[in-house]
Design a protein around this motif. Structure first.
Motif, PDB file in Angstrom:
ATOM      1  N   GLN A  47      98.062   5.347 142.829  1.00 44.93           N
ATOM      2  CA  GLN A  47      99.288   5.967 143.325  1.00 44.93           C
ATOM      3  C   GLN A  47      98.757   6.607 144.619  1.00 44.93           C
ATOM      4  O   GLN A  47      99.603   6.944 145.683  1.00 44.93           O
ATOM      5  N   GLU A  48      97.637   7.534 144.689  1.00 45.18           N
ATOM      6  CA  GLU A  48      97.029   8.190 145.716  1.00 45.18           C
ATOM      7  C   GLU A  48      96.691   7.358 146.866  1.00 45.18           C
ATOM      8  O   GLU A  48      97.115   7.825 148.052  1.00 45.18           O
ATOM      9  N   SER A  90     106.053   3.750 150.659  1.00 45.08           N
ATOM     10  CA  SER A  90     106.953   4.136 149.168  1.00 45.08           C
ATOM     11  C   SER A  90     106.676   3.019 148.392  1.00 45.08           C
ATOM     12  O   SER A  90     105.872   1.896 148.822  1.00 45.08           O
ATOM     13  N   ARG A 103      98.193   4.579 147.598  1.00 50.80           N
ATOM     14  CA  ARG A 103      99.708   4.125 148.099  1.00 50.80           C
ATOM     15  C   ARG A 103     100.086   5.568 149.011  1.00 50.80           C
ATOM     16  O   ARG A 103     100.927   5.049 150.269  1.00 50.80           O
ATOM     17  N   ARG A 104     100.190   6.676 148.539  1.00 48.30           N
ATOM     18  CA  ARG A 104     100.725   7.635 149.565  1.00 48.30           C
ATOM     19  C   ARG A 104      99.798   8.057 150.653  1.00 48.30           C
ATOM     20  O   ARG A 104     100.258   8.249 151.916  1.00 48.30           O
ATOM     21  N   ARG A 105      98.506   7.735 150.487  1.00 45.80           N
ATOM     22  CA  ARG A 105      97.722   8.072 151.794  1.00 45.80           C
ATOM     23  C   ARG A 105      97.875   7.026 152.921  1.00 45.80           C
ATOM     24  O   ARG A 105      97.839   7.215 154.093  1.00 45.80           O
TER      25      ARG A 105
END
Length: 282
Positions: A20-21, A29, A23-25
């Motif tokens: 998840q981290e 989305s 993907r955010r970096r």
């Protein structure tokens, strides 16, 4: 990679958080990542919240889509490998009650179509006589009547239509004298009897002859979805396809060393006759 049993169970939540981290970096989305890796957004969400354990192939696709650096790829892939592996501690299972493990196995057997059992040390409960099952549980303290009953109940799965069973036993597994001589003769007779069921293939590996390969562990493959490997202190459960394929390959190697059909039954009859000719107290 070394698997530390203490890490099993923690790795799935760690893996979910890292993916998840990442993907955010990357500024993506869940929908955008899903498109890049040809997965549904729902699956990406379940992976990132730990509700679904991704396979190694899933993880590799995601890491590639996120352009993760090589050192991070190695770390996350290791986590994914551990997340797809479960450790079942034998002492904990005994504390919960051995009959509960039999209920779990029965549920797994109900949903499996093809079974592959490799048995290098002793005879599995599906093929065992009541006396043999009782003797196999004797070293452990407590009342095992419920566990014995559950093991015997599970044998009904051998007669269910649509299921296929492949058993390979070594000569040691067939002949290890866990019970007195006459009971061993009956146990070996049961192996021969079960081998005649139309949905059962039962092979035996005699000690005689050159075999340039040596097996290490008891293992079972359920369809091509799950493999279990038994050791003295517990069992490892593998769900990653690559691990499962390794055990399928190992099983195929064992098939090449095995006697099947009437050849196997002739050898079993020879071993059973040996025990019938052995004094009862040996």
């Amino acid at each position: 990679m070394t698997l530390d049993p203490r890490e099993l169970g923690q790795s799935n939540s760690d893996l979910a958080a890292i993916l998840q981290e990442l993907r955010r970096r990357a500024g993506l989305s869940g929908v955008q990542l899903a498109r890049r890796v040809n997965m549904s957004q729902s699956k990406i969400s379940k992976i990132e919240t730990g509700r679904v354990t991704p396979s190694l192939v899933d993880v590799e696709l995601i890491l590639r889509a996120l352009d993760a650096p090589p050192d991070l790829i190695a770390h996350v892939t290791a986590l994914a490998r551990i997340a797809n592996t479960e450790w079942q501690d034998a002492r904990a299972l005994r504390r919960k009650g051995l009959e509960k493990k039999q209920v779990e196995l029965a549920a797994l057997e109900r949903t499996t179509s093809e079974f592959r059992f490799f048995l290098p040390t002793m005879i599995t409960a599906l093929l065992a006589t009541p006396e043999y099952i009782r003797a196999s549980l004797a070293p452990f303290p407590g009342d095992h009547s419920k566990a014995i009953a559950k093991k015997l109940e599970r044998q009904a799965v051998l007669y269910e239509p649509g299921k296929r069973f492949n058993f390979i036993l070594t000569e040691q597994a067939c002949r290890w004298p866990l019970v007195p001589a006459q009971a061993m003769a009956m146990q070996i007779d049961r192996l021969a009897s079960v081998s005649r069921l139309p949905n059962v293939r039962l092979g035996i590996i005699p000690l005689a002859g050159h075999k340039p390969w040596a097996p290490l562990n008891v293992f079972t493959v359920y369809d091509e979805a799950l493999a279990t490997v038994e050791v003295s202190t517990g069992a490892l459960v593998f769900r990653d396809l690559r691990d499962i394929r390794e055990y399928l390959d190992e099983f195929r190697t064992c098939e090449g060393y095995s006697l099947w059909g009437e050849d196997a039954r002739v050898k079993l009859a020879e071993w059973a006759d040996h025990y019938r000719g052995t004094p009862q107290d040996l």
